[in-house]
Write an enzyme that holds these catalytic residues in place. Structure first.
Site, PDB file in Angstrom:
ATOM      1  CG  ASP A   1      -3.299   5.399 -33.410  1.00 25.58           C
ATOM      2  OD1 ASP A   1      -4.485   5.139 -33.990  1.00 25.58           O
ATOM      3  OD2 ASP A   1      -2.748   6.087 -33.446  1.00 25.58           O
TER       4      ASP A   1
ATOM      5  NE  ARG B   1      -4.227  -5.749 -22.629  1.00 25.85           N
ATOM      6  CZ  ARG B   1      -3.980  -4.555 -23.084  1.00 25.85           C
ATOM      7  NH1 ARG B   1      -3.064  -3.743 -22.667  1.00 25.85           N
ATOM      8  NH2 ARG B   1      -4.522  -4.353 -24.414  1.00 25.85           N
TER       9      ARG B   1
ATOM     10  CD  GLU C   1      -1.301  -4.688  10.422  1.00 25.85           C
ATOM     11  OE1 GLU C   1      -1.116  -3.212  10.196  1.00 25.85           O
ATOM     12  OE2 GLU C   1      -2.245  -5.106  10.398  1.00 25.85           O
TER      13      GLU C   1
ATOM     14  N   PRO D   1       0.853  -1.347  -0.108  1.00 28.37           N
ATOM     15  CG  PRO D   1      -0.199  -1.201   2.085  1.00 28.37           C
ATOM     16  CD  PRO D   1       0.560  -2.294   1.055  1.00 28.37           C
TER      17      PRO D   1
HETATM   18  C1  9D3 Z   1      -3.120   0.016   9.250  1.00 25.71           C
HETATM   19  C2  9D3 Z   1      -2.220   0.368   8.503  1.00 25.71           C
HETATM   20  N1  9D3 Z   1      -2.402  -0.603   7.050  1.00 25.71           N
HETATM   21  C3  9D3 Z   1      -1.648   0.086   6.009  1.00 25.71           C
HETATM   22  C4  9D3 Z   1      -2.756   0.731   4.979  1.00 25.71           C
HETATM   23  C5  9D3 Z   1      -1.957  -1.933   7.135  1.00 25.71           C
HETATM   24  C6  9D3 Z   1      -2.010  -2.781   5.940  1.00 25.71           C
HETATM   25  C7  9D3 Z   1      -3.170  -2.724   5.394  1.00 25.71           C
HETATM   26  C8  9D3 Z   1      -3.335  -3.722   4.096  1.00 25.71           C
HETATM   27  C9  9D3 Z   1      -0.929  -3.614   5.708  1.00 25.71           C
HETATM   28  C10 9D3 Z   1      -1.032  -4.415   4.603  1.00 25.71           C
HETATM   29  C11 9D3 Z   1      -2.076  -4.562   3.858  1.00 25.71           C
HETATM   30  C12 9D3 Z   1      -2.162  -5.363   2.741  1.00 25.71           C
HETATM   31  N2  9D3 Z   1      -2.044  -4.859   1.466  1.00 25.71           N
HETATM   32  C13 9D3 Z   1      -1.307  -5.178   0.452  1.00 25.71           C
HETATM   33  O1  9D3 Z   1      -0.438  -6.023   0.798  1.00 25.71           O
HETATM   34  C14 9D3 Z   1      -1.313  -4.523  -0.716  1.00 25.71           C
HETATM   35  C15 9D3 Z   1      -1.932  -3.428  -1.198  1.00 25.71           C
HETATM   36  C16 9D3 Z   1      -3.275  -2.541  -0.655  1.00 25.71           C
HETATM   37  O2  9D3 Z   1      -3.495  -2.921   0.409  1.00 25.71           O
HETATM   38  N3  9D3 Z   1      -3.744  -1.649  -1.245  1.00 25.71           N
HETATM   39  C17 9D3 Z   1      -3.259  -1.392  -2.485  1.00 25.71           C
HETATM   40  N4  9D3 Z   1      -2.228  -1.806  -3.080  1.00 25.71           N
HETATM   41  C18 9D3 Z   1      -1.693  -2.978  -2.361  1.00 25.71           C
HETATM   42  S1  9D3 Z   1      -0.393  -3.829  -3.114  1.00 25.71           S
HETATM   43  C19 9D3 Z   1      -0.392  -4.760  -1.798  1.00 25.71           C
END
Ligand code: 9D3
Length: 252
Positions: free
Chosen positions: A168, A153, A116, A89
């Site tokens: 294009d 792709r 986490e 994230p």
């Molecule tokens: C409380 C803080 N959170 C961070 C936003 C904790 C948290 C939430 C979700 C930690 C890891 C996750 C799991 N998410 C992913 O591994 C993840 C993800 C996402 O949650 N949103 C957008 N893209 C991605 S890519 C990997």
């Protein structure tokens, strides 16, 4: 291109290359794919790969040891020049420009987090962090599958002429124009006459006008980035005068 995905749910991630264009990319040899089970790199007999966070707090943290060993094994399998990408994230949001750049790499190692997050000490082994967008997922698997789909792709030889239309520059950065197929009249709704005219220059102009109009109404942020040519600005004005009263998505 060679792709390795490191995950606690390898059988889930594998689904992305079972159907559609990613499967075709595998079948034609443009893509080589392996999902690697992180649990196989656990130090304990319990196959655990997570532990409690130092400093306290909720949730669990992915241990550095198993991850580091899985990355090393993936590099042995597909080459040490492979780019290591953590799905996170905190990463940069995925865009078509990023997908295009990644499709030129010889190898990608995608790390899917659960819990986490990863122990900070593995970050020296990570080249790039990538996010699917500003919303919370339960793990990185779906983000990795999206990346594999979007990259597959773009690999040479995977798409025929249907793919080259995307390159294009004429329509680059715009939403697509509307599409119609048979029947020519369906529940009182006709196909626009221009599409039945056989005049291909006129059809191209109509489609560009519709693409500009749809982009303006649905994604004004994309129009602002574009710096429209005089012809494009004129076509958009024409669209808007023909569609006065239609609201953009944001103000509905
Ligand atoms: C409380 C803080 N959170 C961070 C936003 C904790 C948290 C939430 C979700 C930690 C890891 C996750 C799991 N998410 C992913 O591994 C993840 C993800 C996402 O949650 N949103 C957008 N893209 C991605 S890519 C990997």
């Amino acid at each position: 291109m060679k792709v390795e995905v490191i995950s606690l749910f390898p059988e889930f991630v594998e689904q992305v290359v079972k159907v559609g264009i990613p499967r075709k990319a595998l079948d034609c040899g443009a893509l080589q794919f392996n999902a690697r089970d992180l649990r196989n790199y656990s130090d304990g007999a319990d196959r655990r790969v997570d532990d409690r966070p130092y400093g306290g707090g909720p949730g669990m943290v992915m241990e550095p040891g198993p991850l580091s060993d899985a990355i090393a094994a993936a590099k042995t399998a597909i080459g040490s020049s492979a780019k290591v990408i953590a799905m996170s994230p905190q990463g940069i949001p995925m865009t078509q420009a990023l997908m295009k750049a990644l499709s030129a790499e010889p190898g990608l190692i995608l790390i899917c987090g659960r819990y986490e997050g990863l122990d900070e000490r593995v970050t020296p082994q990570i080249d790039l962090e990538v996010s699917l967008g500003d919303f919370v997922l339960s793990g990185g698997e779906l983000a990795a599958m999206v990346l594999v789909d979007a990259v597959a792709r773009l690999l040479p030889g995977v798409l025929g002429h249907e793919g080259s239309a995307e390159a294009d520059s004429f329509s680059a950065g715009l939403l697509d124009h509307p599409h119609y197929t048979r029947p020519p009249l369906w529940r009182d709704a006709p196909v626009p006459d221009v599409l039945l005219s056989g005049d291909h220059a006129k059809i191209a102009r109509w489609r560009l006008k519709q693409a500009l109009g749809a982009t303006f109404l649905k994604r004004p942020d994309l129009i602002e980035k574009l710096d429209l040519s005089r012809t494009h600005a004129e076509l958009l004005r024409e669209f808007l005068s023909e569609h006065s009263g239609e609201k953009n998505q944001a103000s509905k």
